[in-house]
Enzyme design. Structure first.
Site, mmCIF file in Angstrom:
data_model
loop_
_atom_site.group_PDB
_atom_site.id
_atom_site.type_symbol
_atom_site.label_atom_id
_atom_site.label_comp_id
_atom_site.label_asym_id
_atom_site.label_seq_id
_atom_site.Cartn_x
_atom_site.Cartn_y
_atom_site.Cartn_z
ATOM 1 N N HIS A 1 0.819 -1.214 0.000
ATOM 2 C CA HIS A 1 0.000 0.000 0.000
ATOM 3 C C HIS A 1 0.848 1.257 0.000
ATOM 4 O O HIS A 1 1.923 1.299 0.572
ATOM 5 C CB HIS A 1 -1.035 0.005 1.127
ATOM 6 C CG HIS A 1 -0.483 0.128 2.510
ATOM 7 N ND1 HIS A 1 -0.237 1.328 3.091
ATOM 8 C CD2 HIS A 1 -0.160 -0.817 3.422
ATOM 9 C CE1 HIS A 1 0.218 1.121 4.324
ATOM 10 N NE2 HIS A 1 0.274 -0.169 4.547
ATOM 11 N N GLU B 1 -5.154 2.007 2.311
ATOM 12 C CA GLU B 1 -5.144 0.773 3.102
ATOM 13 C C GLU B 1 -5.383 1.087 4.568
ATOM 14 O O GLU B 1 -6.152 0.417 5.250
ATOM 15 C CB GLU B 1 -3.792 0.054 2.955
ATOM 16 C CG GLU B 1 -3.770 -1.350 3.565
ATOM 17 C CD GLU B 1 -3.169 -1.432 4.958
ATOM 18 O OE1 GLU B 1 -2.985 -2.560 5.439
ATOM 19 O OE2 GLU B 1 -2.889 -0.408 5.599
ATOM 20 N N GLU B 2 -4.706 2.162 5.014
ATOM 21 C CA GLU B 2 -4.722 2.491 6.439
ATOM 22 C C GLU B 2 -6.117 2.814 6.960
ATOM 23 O O GLU B 2 -6.358 2.761 8.153
ATOM 24 C CB GLU B 2 -3.793 3.682 6.714
ATOM 25 C CG GLU B 2 -2.311 3.369 6.506
ATOM 26 C CD GLU B 2 -1.717 2.612 7.679
ATOM 27 O OE1 GLU B 2 -2.383 2.493 8.708
ATOM 28 O OE2 GLU B 2 -0.586 2.138 7.539
ATOM 29 N N ASP C 1 3.534 -5.627 3.291
ATOM 30 C CA ASP C 1 3.087 -4.456 4.027
ATOM 31 C C ASP C 1 4.285 -3.876 4.778
ATOM 32 O O ASP C 1 5.000 -3.047 4.242
ATOM 33 C CB ASP C 1 1.924 -4.883 4.944
ATOM 34 C CG ASP C 1 1.172 -3.716 5.529
ATOM 35 O OD1 ASP C 1 1.818 -2.705 5.862
ATOM 36 O OD2 ASP C 1 -0.061 -3.804 5.692
ATOM 37 N N HIS D 1 3.030 3.109 13.572
ATOM 38 C CA HIS D 1 2.004 4.146 13.444
ATOM 39 C C HIS D 1 2.276 5.357 14.343
ATOM 40 O O HIS D 1 1.367 5.941 14.898
ATOM 41 C CB HIS D 1 0.614 3.582 13.769
ATOM 42 C CG HIS D 1 0.088 2.720 12.665
ATOM 43 N ND1 HIS D 1 -1.038 1.967 12.793
ATOM 44 C CD2 HIS D 1 0.537 2.493 11.412
ATOM 45 C CE1 HIS D 1 -1.267 1.321 11.654
ATOM 46 N NE2 HIS D 1 -0.327 1.621 10.822
#
Ligand SMILES: *[C@@H]1O[C@H](CO)[C@@H](O)[C@H](O)[C@H]1NC(C)=O
Ligand SMILES: *[C@@H]1O[C@H](CO)[C@@H](O)[C@H](O)[C@H]1NC(C)=O
Ligand SMILES: *[C@@H]1O[C@H](CO)[C@@H](O)[C@H](O)[C@H]1NC(C)=O
Length: 572
Positions: free
Chosen positions: A315, A362-363, A396, A504
């Site tokens: 992504h 995607e997130e 990913d 994140h």
């Protein structure tokens, strides 16, 4: 990869952060920082420790043959170069590359420019749209209990707030107090919704946090035709008292607010008391924003059978607080390395077409890959139909500092996965495992429940597989010892620390990459691609029991609706 539900406080993507209002974004970031400042300090400390450990102890593996021409040809410095560019783009664009930002657009430009300079692939960007969300002003929540009217506090300082907005709430302006329907339990099943205090239809449903994704509660609320949805915290621990910032997802079509535990509980108690008269008023003004176009990039090798395509995906978006993009950079490195090899006459072309894709959004819920699969389901052009896809390999996160060599474990596929996809997916798990073992490298199986972009493919019966170097899970003592044994004393990372201390978080930057792990993961990805592409009959290899029969365009709406079961929001 979207976060798991384990450590809510370490997670920053409370939902669909796609609002374009700077004010709101800053507020959300402020809130997030307040919420996680302690965890962040800890994470940075851990990161420094992890990096010190790793830089002083060089992993000592044998330089066994990589067993793959493509893997041998990948230059890790090229991949790191792409990663540096992604970092530069983030730094130049308010520190992130999230969808609907200039950082995201520049990421797509970088990928397509690199592909056009270094490959002869057919590159196509397809757009889909997502909703954006921003409030016009602070929402209002007022209750009336036996004539006593209370006007609750909305604040971006969540510790001081009685309630907070929910992303993708629609507007509401109730002129009078509306009856509350208290949903028993946590409102995750039809059973609970059908046992509500008063029938939820046309009422304001009050639901406690817990068990299922918030979007699942939202879907049930819609099914039971509520007028509005109030979700409240469960008070299970001191960090579960205040309201939290969540999103209900792109599909939400209800007014919704998130309440603190005391406010939610008081309203539930009052509404359940048959001798009291309880109602609420909601006023929510949302901006009328246009849909935001988001690009998916796919680049096809010009050779190979288009009706037997291998899709290699990653992504392209980060979340709002930077998410480096080790998968995107690896995918780009892989695509370019293959193009370079194909330009040398000694490397035989593959029988199968390879389609390298970079999914957007995607997130915030696997939206790009989901859209691609939806389009492929109704496509009629040869090479674009779902039936033309043999497998989806997904990359990913590949370079986590306190990494594991994580292999998606085909046996943990979601129960709803069509059975035809299972033997092949298990074979891919075994293929990676064999490579890591052959390289005398440690490995671990990792979750394959659909929380990354392979999810929509797998849900349609396409074989899937891939690698994941670890996010917010803890590296165990057993893992550390095993990695130490195989990689050399001290190279196994830190037991008891999370695998990616900056998962994140703003510290997720180029310094947050373990180059040794990253290189091995990229080589493993190259090995698997070449191995599969060299199969004489890949379809039979992947689908020994045959492929799912499909009529393109057929509706499997139900399966798509269950995407939320695959994509578990982190804030249960
Ligand atoms: C990103 O690109 C899309 C599609 O071209 C465009 O509509 C949008 O305005 C761009 N957004 C930003 C923030 O540059
Ligand atoms: C409730 O409070 C908000 C601001 O805190 C205010 O704008 C609103 O007028 C108040 N409503 C009532 C009915 O008191
Ligand atoms: C229910 O409401 C009545 C009327 O307001 C009140 O007197 C009574 O204490 C309440 N019962 C409970 C259990 O809170």
């Amino acid at each position: 990869m979207p976060s798991t539900n384990q450590v809510y406080n370490t997670d920053h993507h409370y939902g669909e952060k796609t609002n374009s209002s700077n004010k709101l974004t800053l507020a959300a970031i402020g809130v997030t920082i307040v919420l996680t400042i302690a965890v962040l300090g800890l994470a940075v400390a851990t990161l420094i420790k992890v990096n010190q450990t790793i830089s002083t102890e060089t992993a000592t593996t044998t330089s066994a043959s990589l067993n793959s021409v493509l893997a041998e040809s990948i230059r890790i410095q090229d991949v790191m170069g792409h990663l540096n560019e992604l970092q530069r783009i983030a730094t130049a664009n308010n520190g992130n590359r999230a969808v609907s930002t200039s950082g995201f657009n520049q990421t797509l430009d970088y990928i397509t420019n690199s592909l056009s300079i270094y490959t002869n692939y057919n590159v196509k960007t397809s757009f889909f749209t997502i909703r954006q969300f921003a409030l016009v002003n602070n929402p209002i929540l007022i209750s009336s209990i036996n004539g006593v009217v209370t006007n609750y506090t909305y604040s971006n300082d969540l510790s001081a707030a009685d309630f907070y907005h929910i992303q993708f709430s629609i507007a509401a302006n109730f002129a009078s107090f509306q009856q509350i329907s208290v949903i028993p339990g946590v409102g995750c099943s039809d059973d609970e919704w059908s046992k509500a205090s008063v029938s939820p239809a046309g009422k304001v449903a009050l639901v406690k946090r817990g068990i299922c994704a918030f979007s699942d509660k939202g879907a049930l609320a819609a099914k039971y035709n509520v007028q509005a949805l109030l979700i409240y915290n469960d008070g299970a621990s001191p960090d579960r008292i205040s309201p939290i910032a969540i999103g209900l997802g792109q599909q939400n079509n209800l007014p919704a607010l998130f309440l603190s535990y005391p406010v939610g509980q008081a309203l539930a108690d009052a509404a359940l008391n048959t001798s009291s008269n309880t109602g609420v008023r909601l006023i929510i003004n949302v901006e009328n924003l246009p849909l935001s176009p988001i690009g998916n990039i796919c680049a096809d090798t010009p050779t190979g059978d288009a009706t037997q395509t291998i899709v290699v995906g990653s992504h392209s978006d980060s979340n709002r607080l930077v998410f480096l993009g080790s998968g995107s950079a690896a995918n780009l490195g892989l695509a370019i390395a293959l193009a370079r090899l194909f330009q040398t006459s000694s490397y035989e072309k593959y029988k199968y077409r390879i389609r390298f894709c970079w999914w957007g959004a995607e997130e915030i819920g696997l939206l790009g890959s989901d859209d691609h699969v939806k389009q492929a389901k109704v496509a009629t052009a040869v090479g674009e139909r779902l039936q033309d896809y043999l497998i989806n390999l997904n990359y990913d996160m590949l370079g986590s500092p306190n990494y594991i060599f994580g292999i998606y474990d085909g046996r943990t596929a979601n129960d709803a996965t069509p059975t035809q996809a299972l033997p092949g997916s298990n074979k891919i798990s075994a293929l990676f495992r064999g490579w890591f073992e052959g390289q005398k490298l440690p490995w671990d199986f990792t979750d394959f429940s659909g929380r990354s972009d392979y999810g929509p493919f797998l849900a349609e019966g396409i074989v899937a597989g891939g690698l994941f170097s670890g996010g917010d899970d803890i590296k165990t003592q057993e893992q550390r010892d095993r990695y130490d044994r195989l990689l050399g004393q001290g190279a196994g990372g830190i037991a008891g620390a999370i695998q990616d201390p900056c998962y994140h978080q703003p510290c997720d930057s180029i310094q947050n990459i373990n180059p040794f792990a990253y290189e091995k993961m990229v080589q493993a990805a190259a090995y698997a691609l070449e191995y599969l592409a060299r199969q004489g009959d890949l379809q039979t290899y992947l689908y020994p029991d045959g492929r799912p029969t499909r009529t393109n365009g057929q509706s499997s709406r139900q399966k798509y609706d269950s995407i939320n079961e695959y994509f578990r929001m982190p804030y249960l």
